[in-house]
Design a protein around this motif. Structure first.
Motif, PDB file in Angstrom:
ATOM      1  N   PHE A 140      -2.597   6.133   7.544  1.00 47.65           N
ATOM      2  CA  PHE A 140      -2.350   4.711   7.509  1.00 47.65           C
ATOM      3  C   PHE A 140      -0.835   4.509   7.614  1.00 47.65           C
ATOM      4  O   PHE A 140      -0.145   4.440   6.619  1.00 47.65           O
ATOM      5  N   LEU A 141      -0.336   4.453   8.847  1.00 46.44           N
ATOM      6  CA  LEU A 141       1.116   4.292   9.063  1.00 46.44           C
ATOM      7  C   LEU A 141       1.605   3.001   8.437  1.00 46.44           C
ATOM      8  O   LEU A 141       0.859   2.038   8.403  1.00 46.44           O
ATOM      9  N   PRO A 142       2.849   2.927   7.951  1.00 45.30           N
ATOM     10  CA  PRO A 142       3.871   3.973   8.035  1.00 45.30           C
ATOM     11  C   PRO A 142       3.815   5.026   6.935  1.00 45.30           C
ATOM     12  O   PRO A 142       4.766   5.797   6.815  1.00 45.30           O
ATOM     13  N   SER A 143       2.750   5.088   6.159  1.00 43.31           N
ATOM     14  CA  SER A 143       2.624   6.205   5.219  1.00 43.31           C
ATOM     15  C   SER A 143       2.359   7.497   5.981  1.00 43.31           C
ATOM     16  O   SER A 143       1.613   7.491   6.959  1.00 43.31           O
ATOM     17  N   PHE A 144       2.929   8.575   5.503  1.00 46.06           N
ATOM     18  CA  PHE A 144       2.561   9.906   5.958  1.00 46.06           C
ATOM     19  C   PHE A 144       2.727  10.106   7.464  1.00 46.06           C
ATOM     20  O   PHE A 144       1.791  10.475   8.173  1.00 46.06           O
ATOM     21  N   ILE A 161      -0.663   7.085  -8.908  1.00 45.21           N
ATOM     22  CA  ILE A 161      -1.442   5.938  -8.432  1.00 45.21           C
ATOM     23  C   ILE A 161      -2.790   5.879  -9.149  1.00 45.21           C
ATOM     24  O   ILE A 161      -3.506   6.878  -9.203  1.00 45.21           O
ATOM     25  N   ILE A 162      -3.133   4.717  -9.665  1.00 41.45           N
ATOM     26  CA  ILE A 162      -4.442   4.534 -10.319  1.00 41.45           C
ATOM     27  C   ILE A 162      -5.442   3.910  -9.358  1.00 41.45           C
ATOM     28  O   ILE A 162      -6.578   4.328  -9.265  1.00 41.45           O
ATOM     29  N   ARG A 187       0.083  13.164  -2.777  1.00 41.23           N
ATOM     30  CA  ARG A 187       0.575  11.923  -3.377  1.00 41.23           C
ATOM     31  C   ARG A 187      -0.485  11.255  -4.245  1.00 41.23           C
ATOM     32  O   ARG A 187      -0.189  10.358  -5.025  1.00 41.23           O
ATOM     33  N   GLY A 188      -1.738  11.661  -4.065  1.00 36.59           N
ATOM     34  CA  GLY A 188      -2.803  11.108  -4.910  1.00 36.59           C
ATOM     35  C   GLY A 188      -3.214   9.701  -4.541  1.00 36.59           C
ATOM     36  O   GLY A 188      -3.615   8.924  -5.395  1.00 36.59           O
ATOM     37  N   VAL A 189      -3.152   9.352  -3.254  1.00 33.20           N
ATOM     38  CA  VAL A 189      -3.561   8.000  -2.859  1.00 33.20           C
ATOM     39  C   VAL A 189      -5.068   7.825  -3.013  1.00 33.20           C
ATOM     40  O   VAL A 189      -5.823   8.799  -3.029  1.00 33.20           O
ATOM     41  N   LYS A 190      -5.511   6.583  -3.123  1.00 40.18           N
ATOM     42  CA  LYS A 190      -6.916   6.266  -3.352  1.00 40.18           C
ATOM     43  C   LYS A 190      -7.587   5.697  -2.097  1.00 40.18           C
ATOM     44  O   LYS A 190      -8.771   5.337  -2.123  1.00 40.18           O
ATOM     45  N   LEU A 191      -6.815   5.583  -1.028  1.00 41.42           N
ATOM     46  CA  LEU A 191      -7.350   5.161   0.269  1.00 41.42           C
ATOM     47  C   LEU A 191      -6.697   6.037   1.335  1.00 41.42           C
ATOM     48  O   LEU A 191      -5.494   6.275   1.269  1.00 41.42           O
ATOM     49  N   PHE A 233       0.861  -1.164   0.000  1.00 42.15           N
ATOM     50  CA  PHE A 233       0.000   0.000   0.000  1.00 42.15           C
ATOM     51  C   PHE A 233       0.910   1.232   0.000  1.00 42.15           C
ATOM     52  O   PHE A 233       1.258   1.737   1.057  1.00 42.15           O
ATOM     53  N   LEU A 234       1.310   1.682  -1.167  1.00 41.06           N
ATOM     54  CA  LEU A 234       2.218   2.832  -1.277  1.00 41.06           C
ATOM     55  C   LEU A 234       1.574   4.079  -0.679  1.00 41.06           C
ATOM     56  O   LEU A 234       0.365   4.202  -0.751  1.00 41.06           O
ATOM     57  N   PRO A 235       2.363   4.997  -0.101  1.00 40.10           N
ATOM     58  CA  PRO A 235       3.818   5.007  -0.068  1.00 40.10           C
ATOM     59  C   PRO A 235       4.446   4.193   1.062  1.00 40.10           C
ATOM     60  O   PRO A 235       5.633   4.332   1.289  1.00 40.10           O
ATOM     61  N   SER A 236       3.694   3.358   1.757  1.00 47.44           N
ATOM     62  CA  SER A 236       4.331   2.466   2.737  1.00 47.44           C
ATOM     63  C   SER A 236       5.133   1.404   2.001  1.00 47.44           C
ATOM     64  O   SER A 236       4.679   0.889   0.982  1.00 47.44           O
ATOM     65  N   PHE A 237       6.263   1.044   2.551  1.00 46.75           N
ATOM     66  CA  PHE A 237       6.997  -0.138   2.113  1.00 46.75           C
ATOM     67  C   PHE A 237       7.369  -0.103   0.638  1.00 46.75           C
ATOM     68  O   PHE A 237       7.039  -1.007  -0.132  1.00 46.75           O
ATOM     69  N   GLN A 260      -5.811   1.395  -5.447  1.00 46.15           N
ATOM     70  CA  GLN A 260      -5.217   0.723  -4.290  1.00 46.15           C
ATOM     71  C   GLN A 260      -6.295  -0.101  -3.603  1.00 46.15           C
ATOM     72  O   GLN A 260      -7.463   0.253  -3.612  1.00 46.15           O
ATOM     73  N   ASP A 283       8.445   3.406  -7.864  1.00 48.43           N
ATOM     74  CA  ASP A 283       7.390   3.354  -6.846  1.00 48.43           C
ATOM     75  C   ASP A 283       6.809   4.722  -6.519  1.00 48.43           C
ATOM     76  O   ASP A 283       6.173   4.895  -5.486  1.00 48.43           O
ATOM     77  N   GLU A 284       7.055   5.703  -7.392  1.00 46.19           N
ATOM     78  CA  GLU A 284       6.534   7.050  -7.123  1.00 46.19           C
ATOM     79  C   GLU A 284       5.607   7.519  -8.238  1.00 46.19           C
ATOM     80  O   GLU A 284       5.185   8.665  -8.245  1.00 46.19           O
ATOM     81  N   GLY A 285       5.305   6.674  -9.190  1.00 43.88           N
ATOM     82  CA  GLY A 285       4.452   7.080 -10.299  1.00 43.88           C
ATOM     83  C   GLY A 285       3.023   7.324  -9.848  1.00 43.88           C
ATOM     84  O   GLY A 285       2.614   6.901  -8.760  1.00 43.88           O
TER      85      GLY A 285
END
Lengths: 281, 281, 281, 281
Positions: free
Chosen positions: C192-196, A229-230, C208-212, A192-196, A232, A225-227
């Motif tokens: 949602f750690l470890p993100s952000f 995101i479409i 970052r444009g995350v979807k969750l 689940f980016l940007p984690s891990f 998740q 891993d930074e492109g």
């Protein structure tokens, strides 16, 4: 009406866009069957996706919209909804994502056609054979990497490829290739980016003790891993799951997430707003 | 621009609707900031919801759209997005749904104002007092039911009520009342309809051994538990949950589902297509 | 049987633990009503949680298990299931997490009692008053931080506090305090750690444009946002959500996630295995 | 230790069960690696599932537990965790559930072996061939139904079948067959039971306007769509989905739900408590 087209456009936000476009479409005998729009407050850009039904040809509709495209300085496409995106799938040894894509494609749920699968291993050739898809074995080593990428581009040309899907392909594409195919390569990252970011994300997730694991489908850029995101998706896990079990649990999430992202791309539902995606799902 | 309006319309599906409406809005100096539409293949009805920003007044925009409304024989409304829907909440003893609604309303996340709470019990008066809302105790018995409903209608008039929310109100409204307030009463049913209609749904769910329990927010009709569904949500349960635990687990689902349905109604996102709802969420 | 106790234990993994413990409990007239166990392959530690019903007293059960505790060199507790964990809630201005905790506590769904709320602001005093909980205003500045923490510890002593819950408390506790209250302070982080990690996670998520988006409940350690995770939850978002809307959407996730983590802690369901938690949910 | 066994038992709830069993296992040199239990308040039955590691043989462990089984009048099994359940899959034309099962099985994520697939159509023979599984074409008509069922039973005998999985098999089994194979036939129903029993559930769901659709895996009984539920899953849908799209969306839910139910059955995690299942997942 016999033809279904998809109009996608973006331009600087300004008054009158919807009226102009709907007028152009009305003039071309198009009935709007679906329409979505978004104004990006960050980039001041207006994005729109319209599905239409009409008796007119693709060329006629394009011609009817050309003056509006010029007037508003739009980036505008009109695609035939019946035309499937020609897609090259790349994979390595694990077949779960490939299996999901090919089954969905054959079942008619995915608007792609897959003329060729490319892999640096031979393990998945039988699956390609079962689905009647050409399989090209393209081993990659440090020594032959640039030559292998040249062959890859040649294959993409030969098969008229519009989209490349990395279905757990375990090699990193060169910056030059990423640049050249920008916005046309979709990868599934098994976290689940940007984690891990980076290698062995399920082992990282286990060590950190997270309670959800996930997958991220994104466009490939030179910045790994930074492109953009479409899509998740995540699934719950407990303390009792070993890293190996997390890998297995994650696989079905990976396959689903990648398949959905490919579907949206193939239906012209994804547009880029800087590093973010607009998804008209 | 200082004014934000919401246009909602429906009419028989036909060519030119979007162009006509966007033209009318352009003429009224409206910038379209959000737009959604749907053609119902069942009823051949076209539904649309548009958010606009403009310097013109509500009356000016309505006047600009009036000819289009007549031309297409539309059902059309223009609402001020800043105007909060005046809402009466009805409840009995359980306060979870009321608490969710009032907290969300005070936090500014729910486009309603709540001038009055009506209950057949006194238990929730302190919560009404805390939120500064009038509380009317209206006991209902078999003997006084029609009189109680008359008082309810009088209260709705007195407080200029546009929406009634049954937040686990344990009395059944009469058919006459349902008919009269059709499309303006939202109930939360404590099951995933159409499973487990009627009384004690969590006990029914336990007996049947389901692995998910849920809640359904719907418009109230004379046909009990059969009104148009606005939203539904479920949560996983295991064999180990007792009926009493299911009741508790279900309560947070009920509160969330009802609050979301009220939000969508208050933002003019819900339209009726026969027994189904269109939700432009 | 009138008494319900909860036995939690951990020790080096070895044969005979379950037989010894079940024998000890049988000898103390305990009927096992629920039992969960886990062997950590990383730390070679055995963890167990048992609920029992018995006529005997807490002291009698503890005495019956003492020889087993010594034999296996266990960390072992026996708690009365009817005893609520005395909890201090700390908050700042935003009340959503506090509201969720207090409502769940009053509804009887959360095995805590809350004798005192401490805040560096006055905004939430009316909510404390409504729930009949003492409210202590403890402003924190760079200048008075160590004094404020001394007062905090004095309050914790005065109120016999067993657990501190940071319900969107916007001050960072000192390393010394974290160390001293290790395993007894639960925080809700709004990502949602470890993100952000760090400040303004919803703004980071938007960029970052995350979807969750999500929330993480964790024990507080000196290493900020790195403490052992108890629970996490996410919710889907689209490109169309502004950072401010993400903040609002995130709040209900935060409240739910924190409430669940507190519930599990209060029911003695959480045990520490290094930086990971075992959650016998 | 080289052997992994799974002990499952149920008996009238009474004191001393856990101590007796753990003593028996200790005597047989078994280390308990996982253990779950449940007391049904409805039936006063105690259920337990234990995983153990040992150097002793299956016969030795069974012998060690025999006196305890007799003493407590238990229903008790000891299974070798390495032994895969011999499974017959039945299907008709739609291959999604079959594909999910076979892929998971080959990937090593499903503790079954599939020696034979039986279908009333020929469509899925190529998939059976790809996975190297025998395929038997067994057409069913009103005229030959009882003869076809006799052949089915003969096939089950011939292949030593322990479990039958109906992966969207579109024929109804006779009451006699259901009775005879009670607890050993798993079906996937394409709705969230008990909603939308019977035929064309996605069309029923569309007509009712539900906002979630789902699937239910259950043991087959003579009472159609009323057998004990093993697992359920739902997915969100909007008003815009046609019945045909609901069918497609539902298929991935069906495949996942059925695969999970089969996994739990094959790992001896499902036990029957009247019309309800205990799932030690």
């Amino acid at each position: 009406m016999s033809n279904q087209y998809i109009v996608t456009l973006s331009c600087l936000d300004q008054p009158g866009i919807v009226h102009a476009i709907s007028g152009g479409l009305l003039g071309a005998g198009c009935n709007i069957t679906e329409s979505q729009q978004y104004e990006s407050p960050d980039s001041r850009t207006f994005f729109m996706r319209i599905e239409v039904a009409t008796e007119q040809s693709l060329m006629q509709v394009r011609a009817a919209l050309a003056p509006i495209r010029e007037q508003f300085v739009m980036s505008l496409r009109v695609d035939d909804a019946a035309k499937r995106t020609r897609t090259m799938i790349m994979c390595s040894k694990a077949g779960h994502a490939l299996n999901d894509l090919l089954f969905a494609q054959r079942a008619g749920n995915l608007a792609i056609e897959v003329p060729v699968i490319v892999s640096n291993h031979l393990d998945l050739k039988p699956m390609a054979d079962f689905y009647g898809v050409d399989f090209v074995h393209l081993p990659v080593t440090a020594a032959n990497k640039s030559q292998a990428e040249a062959e890859l581009l040649a294959l993409a040309d030969e098969y008229n490829i519009e989209l490349v899907v990395l279905a757990r392909y375990m090699q990193i594409l060169s910056d030059a290739l990423c640049e050249r195919m920008s916005g046309r390569v979709i990868n599934i990252h098994h976290s689940f980016l940007p984690s891990f970011k980076g290698a062995k994300p399920y082992h990282q997730a286990h060590a950190r003790g997270v309670k959800l694991i996930g997958a991220t489908a994104h466009y490939v850029t030179a910045d790994l891993d930074e492109g953009p995101i479409i899509d998740q998706e995540v699934t719950s896990v407990t303390h009792a799951r070993t890293p190996a079990q997390l890998v297995n649990l994650g696989r079905s999430v990976e396959g689903r997430t990648l398949t959905r992202a490919v579907q949206w791309h193939a239906e012209h539902r994804v547009m880029l707003d800087g590093q973010r995606t607009i998804v008209f799902s």
